[in-house]
Scaffold this motif. Structure first.
Motif, mmCIF file in Angstrom:
data_model
loop_
_atom_site.group_PDB
_atom_site.id
_atom_site.type_symbol
_atom_site.label_atom_id
_atom_site.label_comp_id
_atom_site.label_asym_id
_atom_site.label_seq_id
_atom_site.Cartn_x
_atom_site.Cartn_y
_atom_site.Cartn_z
ATOM 1 N N ASP A 344 0.827 -1.209 0.000
ATOM 2 C CA ASP A 344 0.000 0.000 0.000
ATOM 3 C C ASP A 344 0.863 1.262 0.000
ATOM 4 O O ASP A 344 0.486 2.283 -0.589
ATOM 5 C CB ASP A 344 -0.939 -0.004 1.212
ATOM 6 C CG ASP A 344 -2.049 -1.038 1.088
ATOM 7 O OD1 ASP A 344 -2.264 -1.554 -0.030
ATOM 8 O OD2 ASP A 344 -2.701 -1.336 2.109
ATOM 9 N N SER A 345 2.012 1.209 0.669
ATOM 10 C CA SER A 345 2.953 2.335 0.613
ATOM 11 C C SER A 345 3.446 2.538 -0.811
ATOM 12 O O SER A 345 3.524 3.668 -1.308
ATOM 13 C CB SER A 345 4.144 2.079 1.547
ATOM 14 O OG SER A 345 3.762 2.065 2.909
ATOM 15 N N SER A 346 3.760 1.447 -1.489
ATOM 16 C CA SER A 346 4.229 1.525 -2.868
ATOM 17 C C SER A 346 3.149 2.089 -3.781
ATOM 18 O O SER A 346 3.432 2.892 -4.676
ATOM 19 C CB SER A 346 4.659 0.139 -3.364
ATOM 20 O OG SER A 346 5.714 -0.370 -2.580
ATOM 21 N N ARG A 347 1.917 1.666 -3.562
ATOM 22 C CA ARG A 347 0.813 2.200 -4.367
ATOM 23 C C ARG A 347 0.681 3.705 -4.149
ATOM 24 O O ARG A 347 0.495 4.477 -5.092
ATOM 25 C CB ARG A 347 -0.494 1.491 -4.005
ATOM 26 C CG ARG A 347 -1.706 1.981 -4.815
ATOM 27 C CD ARG A 347 -2.990 1.297 -4.400
ATOM 28 N NE ARG A 347 -3.019 -0.096 -4.803
ATOM 29 C CZ ARG A 347 -2.855 -1.127 -3.980
ATOM 30 N NH1 ARG A 347 -2.633 -0.914 -2.693
ATOM 31 N NH2 ARG A 347 -2.911 -2.359 -4.425
ATOM 32 N N TYR A 348 0.769 4.139 -2.909
ATOM 33 C CA TYR A 348 0.674 5.560 -2.561
ATOM 34 C C TYR A 348 1.771 6.361 -3.259
ATOM 35 O O TYR A 348 1.536 7.457 -3.769
ATOM 36 C CB TYR A 348 0.782 5.699 -1.043
ATOM 37 C CG TYR A 348 0.566 7.085 -0.498
ATOM 38 C CD1 TYR A 348 -0.654 7.456 0.041
ATOM 39 C CD2 TYR A 348 1.601 8.018 -0.490
ATOM 40 C CE1 TYR A 348 -0.857 8.723 0.561
ATOM 41 C CE2 TYR A 348 1.411 9.288 0.021
ATOM 42 C CZ TYR A 348 0.184 9.648 0.549
ATOM 43 O OH TYR A 348 -0.012 10.911 1.062
ATOM 44 N N ILE A 349 2.974 5.797 -3.295
ATOM 45 C CA ILE A 349 4.124 6.519 -3.826
ATOM 46 C C ILE A 349 4.190 6.470 -5.347
ATOM 47 O O ILE A 349 4.428 7.480 -6.012
ATOM 48 C CB ILE A 349 5.433 5.940 -3.239
ATOM 49 C CG1 ILE A 349 5.470 6.105 -1.718
ATOM 50 C CG2 ILE A 349 6.652 6.613 -3.872
ATOM 51 C CD1 ILE A 349 6.540 5.259 -1.048
ATOM 52 N N PHE A 350 3.963 5.278 -5.922
ATOM 53 C CA PHE A 350 4.325 5.039 -7.321
ATOM 54 C C PHE A 350 3.150 4.968 -8.296
ATOM 55 O O PHE A 350 3.380 4.817 -9.498
ATOM 56 C CB PHE A 350 5.099 3.725 -7.437
ATOM 57 C CG PHE A 350 6.387 3.700 -6.669
ATOM 58 C CD1 PHE A 350 7.430 4.539 -7.008
ATOM 59 C CD2 PHE A 350 6.559 2.827 -5.606
ATOM 60 C CE1 PHE A 350 8.622 4.514 -6.307
ATOM 61 C CE2 PHE A 350 7.747 2.788 -4.896
ATOM 62 C CZ PHE A 350 8.783 3.638 -5.240
ATOM 63 N N ALA A 351 1.909 5.058 -7.809
ATOM 64 C CA ALA A 351 0.764 4.740 -8.669
ATOM 65 C C ALA A 351 0.697 5.617 -9.916
ATOM 66 O O ALA A 351 0.140 5.197 -10.927
ATOM 67 C CB ALA A 351 -0.535 4.847 -7.885
ATOM 68 N N GLU A 352 1.212 6.832 -9.863
ATOM 69 C CA GLU A 352 1.083 7.728 -11.015
ATOM 70 C C GLU A 352 2.223 7.599 -12.020
ATOM 71 O O GLU A 352 2.242 8.335 -13.002
ATOM 72 C CB GLU A 352 1.013 9.182 -10.542
ATOM 73 C CG GLU A 352 -0.338 9.558 -9.994
ATOM 74 C CD GLU A 352 -0.420 11.041 -9.688
ATOM 75 O OE1 GLU A 352 0.607 11.711 -9.754
ATOM 76 O OE2 GLU A 352 -1.516 11.504 -9.381
ATOM 77 N N PHE A 353 3.129 6.670 -11.778
ATOM 78 C CA PHE A 353 4.298 6.579 -12.645
ATOM 79 C C PHE A 353 4.261 5.301 -13.453
ATOM 80 O O PHE A 353 3.928 4.230 -12.950
ATOM 81 C CB PHE A 353 5.586 6.651 -11.821
ATOM 82 C CG PHE A 353 5.799 7.992 -11.198
ATOM 83 C CD1 PHE A 353 6.568 8.943 -11.832
ATOM 84 C CD2 PHE A 353 5.211 8.307 -9.988
ATOM 85 C CE1 PHE A 353 6.757 10.194 -11.267
ATOM 86 C CE2 PHE A 353 5.389 9.555 -9.417
ATOM 87 C CZ PHE A 353 6.158 10.503 -10.064
#
Length: 426
Positions: A344-353
């Motif tokens: 979920d941290s990764s989704r928060y950080i990287f979802a737009e890339f």
């Protein structure tokens, strides 16, 4: 702390079976700060965090990640799990990501190190290295035994990189060897470079703990194409200040927890293969395919594509810390809960890339202007990008749901094709 049965019930109720994710990751304005399921705090790690947490502003998730990292490394490489013929020692790579410079990332490490100095004082002065991820050759030099002329002996190394932005800068340099060497280190392989001055070691046992501010992570990612290559070796952990303690100078009372953890670490050093109990194997079968979810897209998908070995390593470390040479359901549930927080941290950080440098540059322009013609996109790159590459990058954005094709009237009245920011992508 809660009992074994309560942990399992809470895990099943609150975390539930892992659900297959949509190919469309969350967009930034939908971002939700992740919540760490209480199941992650099972056993001695939970007891330690519970003892320290009231006396610090550090994020409990960041402290738990640090505690897992240091404990696993202290256990050494002789106890390990196996999967698909590969050995997985109790070592992990963590990147603590703060929303700001005051997210208390450093405090999370300092509080755990303060505790760990009591557990393994000889280890923290010998094996804990501050910095060192500046080049592949530098990492190899840290791991090599300088007294071994064959280059086959290695030294266990736990590297704390408080400014991980420097590591990303080093990776982005032309001809840099750091990214592949980091990958080899996580895999526990012999470290080597393919440069003229070939350097190599024996099988490595390395743990990495890095800190970085989210804004810098995003900025540095645009300067390197290597993130998806080595990035899935890391567990990303969002951290923020947990509370306000103007007089936060009290030391927690950890009782005999330091002695208890040291006993567990010493037992782990005797070695052996960690296997799942029948109940843990049944649970693993239930979640395995969802951990292998191939629908994760873009950079988020790239950095979370190594879920199963991460969960295995986490479960192994949790088992060893609780003086167990088998992985039971409680250990695995705690590992799954922590993985969920990291995912979920990764989704928060990287979802737009998207993970493609050119595509992400187009995406940033779309976020600024809303839509662009093919000519405007080409001009943004000063016509230095091949048409085929621009076409592939635009297609990638559309395939990942970040952009959509549309039509508009050109200056000469003719209809032209335009690329528009997808709804919800701003």
């Amino acid at each position: 702390m809660v009992s074994h049965s309560e942990v399992i019930g809470r895990f099943e109720r609150d975390l539930g079976p892992l659900q297959r994710r949509s190919a469309m990751p969350r967009r930034r304005h939908h971002r939700q700060w992740p919540k760490l399921n209480p199941a992650a705090y099972w056993g001695i790690f939970g007891d330690i965090i519970e003892s320290i947490e009231p006396f610090t502003e550090a994020d409990p998730a960041a402290m738990l990640a640090t505690l897992i990292a240091y404990t696993g490394h202290a256990c050494g490489p002789r106890s390990y799990a196996r999967a698909e013929g590969a050995m997985h020692p109790p070592s992990e790579f963590f990147l603590i990501v703060g929303k700001s410079a005051v997210s208390r990332k450093g405090t999370s490490e300092a509080r755990i190190r303060q505790f760990f100095d009591k557990v393994m004082p000889e280890w923290t002065s010998d094996q804990l290295i501050h910095g060192g991820l500046s080049s592949g050759e530098g990492l190899i030099a840290l791991v090599r035994d300088p007294d071994d002329e064959t280059g086959q002996k290695t030294r266990p190394r736990c590297i704390f990189e408080s400014e991980f932005g420097r590591t990303l800068r080093a990776i982005s340099r032309e001809g840099a060897t750091l990214a592949p060497v980091i990958q080899q280190a996580w895999d526990g392989k012999q470290l080597n470079t393919l440069t003229k001055n070939v350097m190599r070691t024996g099988p490595a046992f390395v743990t990495v703990l890095g800190h970085i501010v989210e804004e810098e992570l995003m900025r540095r990612l645009q300067q390197t194409d290597a993130i998806s290559g080595f990035g899935n070796r890391f567990l990303y952990v969002l951290a923020t200040r947990s509370k306000s303690l103007p007089e936060g100078d009290q030391d927690p009372d950890v009782g005999e927890l330091d002695t208890e953890l040291r006993v567990a670490i010493e037992a782990a050093k005797s070695g052996g293969v960690l296997k799942r109990t029948p109940a843990a194997s049944e649970q693993w079968h239930d979640v395995y395919d969802d951990l292998l979810d191939e629908d994760r897209a873009g950079l988020f998908g790239a950095v979370t594509s190594r879920a199963t070995p991460h969960v295995l390593r986490l479960a192994s470390i949790i088992a060893l810390a609780n003086k167990s040479q088998v992985i039971d359901v409680a250990h695995q549930s705690a590992a799954l809960a922590f993985w969920k927080y990291s995912e979920d941290s990764s989704r928060y950080i990287f979802a737009e890339f998207s993970g493609d440098r050119v595509a992400d540059e187009i995406l940033r322009a779309l976020m600024q202007y809303g839509e662009l013609s093919n000519t405007e996109i080409s001009e943004r790159f000063k016509r230095n990008q091949p048409a085929a590459k621009l076409s592939d990058s635009k297609t990638l954005l559309v395939d990942q749901g970040l952009a959509v094709w549309g039509e508009s009237e050109g200056t000469d009245g003719r209809t032209i094709q335009i690329l528009k920011l997808a709804e919800g992508s701003s």
